[in-house]
Motif scaffolding. Sequence first.
Motif, mmCIF file in Angstrom:
data_model
loop_
_atom_site.group_PDB
_atom_site.id
_atom_site.type_symbol
_atom_site.label_atom_id
_atom_site.label_comp_id
_atom_site.label_asym_id
_atom_site.label_seq_id
_atom_site.Cartn_x
_atom_site.Cartn_y
_atom_site.Cartn_z
ATOM 1 N N MET B 1 0.845 -1.189 0.000
ATOM 2 C CA MET B 1 0.000 0.000 0.000
ATOM 3 C C MET B 1 0.884 1.242 0.000
ATOM 4 O O MET B 1 1.725 1.401 0.871
ATOM 5 N N THR B 2 0.734 2.086 -0.995
ATOM 6 C CA THR B 2 1.598 3.256 -1.058
ATOM 7 C C THR B 2 1.108 4.385 -0.161
ATOM 8 O O THR B 2 1.880 5.016 0.528
ATOM 9 N N LEU B 3 -0.190 4.635 -0.173
ATOM 10 C CA LEU B 3 -0.749 5.710 0.640
ATOM 11 C C LEU B 3 -1.897 5.148 1.470
ATOM 12 O O LEU B 3 -2.583 4.232 1.038
ATOM 13 N N PRO B 4 -2.132 5.715 2.650
ATOM 14 C CA PRO B 4 -3.296 5.254 3.398
ATOM 15 C C PRO B 4 -4.569 5.504 2.600
ATOM 16 O O PRO B 4 -4.661 6.479 1.858
ATOM 17 N N VAL B 5 -5.506 4.598 2.776
ATOM 18 C CA VAL B 5 -6.735 4.658 1.991
ATOM 19 C C VAL B 5 -7.920 4.937 2.906
ATOM 20 O O VAL B 5 -8.004 4.398 4.000
ATOM 21 N N THR B 6 -8.809 5.811 2.472
ATOM 22 C CA THR B 6 -10.089 5.992 3.143
ATOM 23 C C THR B 6 -11.172 5.409 2.241
ATOM 24 O O THR B 6 -11.220 5.741 1.053
ATOM 25 N N LEU B 7 -11.998 4.543 2.797
ATOM 26 C CA LEU B 7 -13.108 3.992 2.024
ATOM 27 C C LEU B 7 -14.381 4.716 2.429
ATOM 28 O O LEU B 7 -14.800 4.655 3.590
ATOM 29 N N ILE B 8 -14.953 5.426 1.473
ATOM 30 C CA ILE B 8 -16.188 6.177 1.733
ATOM 31 C C ILE B 8 -17.349 5.289 1.310
ATOM 32 O O ILE B 8 -17.457 4.916 0.133
ATOM 33 N N LYS B 57 -6.359 16.106 3.170
ATOM 34 C CA LYS B 57 -5.212 16.870 3.657
ATOM 35 C C LYS B 57 -4.163 15.975 4.300
ATOM 36 O O LYS B 57 -2.980 16.290 4.296
ATOM 37 N N LYS B 58 -4.598 14.852 4.850
ATOM 38 C CA LYS B 58 -3.634 13.913 5.427
ATOM 39 C C LYS B 58 -2.846 13.205 4.329
ATOM 40 O O LYS B 58 -1.788 12.654 4.571
ATOM 41 N N GLY B 59 -3.389 13.251 3.110
ATOM 42 C CA GLY B 59 -2.716 12.597 1.991
ATOM 43 C C GLY B 59 -3.302 11.233 1.680
ATOM 44 O O GLY B 59 -2.730 10.453 0.919
ATOM 45 N N ASN B 60 -4.437 10.920 2.297
ATOM 46 C CA ASN B 60 -5.092 9.636 2.016
ATOM 47 C C ASN B 60 -5.672 9.612 0.603
ATOM 48 O O ASN B 60 -6.000 10.664 0.049
ATOM 49 N N LEU B 61 -5.811 8.412 0.068
ATOM 50 C CA LEU B 61 -6.575 8.241 -1.162
ATOM 51 C C LEU B 61 -8.026 8.006 -0.763
ATOM 52 O O LEU B 61 -8.310 7.112 0.042
#
Lengths: 340, 194
Positions: B1-8, B57-61
């Motif tokens: 995983m390159t960037l933390p992910v947020t699942l909406i 802003k945190k840089g999450n996808l």
Amino acid sequence: MSDTSNHITSFAVENFKRFESFEMTDLGQFNLLVGDNNVGKTSVLEALLVDENSNLWMSNVANALSLKKLKTSVTVKDLEYYCNQETYSQDAEGVVEFRLGRHHKLDKYFLKFEKHLQRLMFSTPGEAKPTTYDFGTVLATTNHELSSPLITLQSGHDRSLTNFYSSTIQKNRRIRGRLIESMRKFIPTFDGIELSAPFPNEEPHLIITQSDKNTTLPLALFGDGSVKFLRIVMEIIAKNGKRLMIDEIDTGIHFSRMKEFWNVILHTAHENNVQLFMTTHSEECLRFFKEALADDLSTMKDLARVVSMVENATTKQVSSVTFPFSQFEFAINAGNEVRL
Amino acid sequence: MTLPVTLIVEGAEDSRFLQDFVQFHFSTKLSDKAFIKVEGNASKLHRSRSAIELRTKKGNLNILIFDADALGKDSTLTEIRNQAEELRLTLNDIFLLPNNQDSGNLESLLRDCIPQKNRAIINCIDAYATCVGEIGIENLRKIDLKSKMYIYPGTFQSSESSRGSTRSYLNPEVWDLYSFELNPLKDFLAKYLA
């Protein structure tokens, strides 16, 4: 309701501590700052010590330094604690810029550290030219016990609280009445507060009278939460129309009293037109902030904000997002985290 | 995983399923913090505007996984994109259940996760729903696909909870997470979680 024109609606700072640049927008009267450890919440409270009166501002800066316990051996080099360390070490002078927005108006303030001359220069929009202070004079002439609008985690029952009461509350009957009224909402048996008559070789201290007891009790015998609550209420009443910063506001407050704590704090701040900037790490504190506003202070909902600070995973820059009441209420109710 | 992910997602039922699905296929435990639940469809995105902006802003996808619903993929996608644009939200990718192609929702996908050997059970539930709908008694609750997906796991002794927000999908006796119909979702998530 009295004047709130002094309340800020936006705030930005550059070259301050860990921030190259940091901004908060859409601020309200009650602003609860949340975020991870070391994201800079306390630094924001210190940055908010900026004041249009350069004498007060100078005093606040010195107080902020002394709160770091540097006062006994402080040197001009210690100013790097109040400035972006990277820039400060590269330049001969460190300049911090503050931008305060108030109802369609934006004011710029500058604080300049002249290392070689051991001077601080304060530039405010209301004063024609910058005011310069010799660093030694700054530290020698300030009295943080009386004037700082910043309540830190360490602020408890000590001489400063007694002095604050003596200088600000005791002599003003109206303010004393407000204090007792607010305290009764949290401690129903609270009857009054006064200074003890000191014995020889003993300093005066605060004593509390309660309606259900025949004898007085020293404030020191009350728990940390009650002492902290008293201090916050005293400071709110004394800061009428201005702003007050409170670090880790919930420390020492039991969760079962948290909602009532918020009720009194926010109600007192509203009555006194004090703008609050507070920090917390606690999910409970945040939840009770929401519940107090939703259940008991519904007319004040629009005044409340949660300002969430976050560090970008790639750039390491810190930024903020302001949650108005409807946004943080929904997030909390849906189980969506507002603290990353 | 390159960037933390947020699942909406639309709700707690979606996050519960995705937590088990991701754990099963990618050996990754997604915490509750990884999700934003909007408690509705695209028209409710505005209630989570600040929460989504914070993750950006945190840089999450920000990965949005919603139902395609009866409108179908194209119309639902258009509605989501219009809402996101109006709210100035960054959505890095979108997947519409069940398979990013057809109309449907989480329950359509769950129906496809029922193991072949248990298909007779869902046939019974279908027949029950049809029967109840035809007997002419007033004020009966309609047994829709969501209700059927509640009834189905409840028929197993080993099933601990039928509620979508607390249900486990890791019991192979009840759910087949290797189902072919789950491949589009698996391939989509693999871009971010593999």
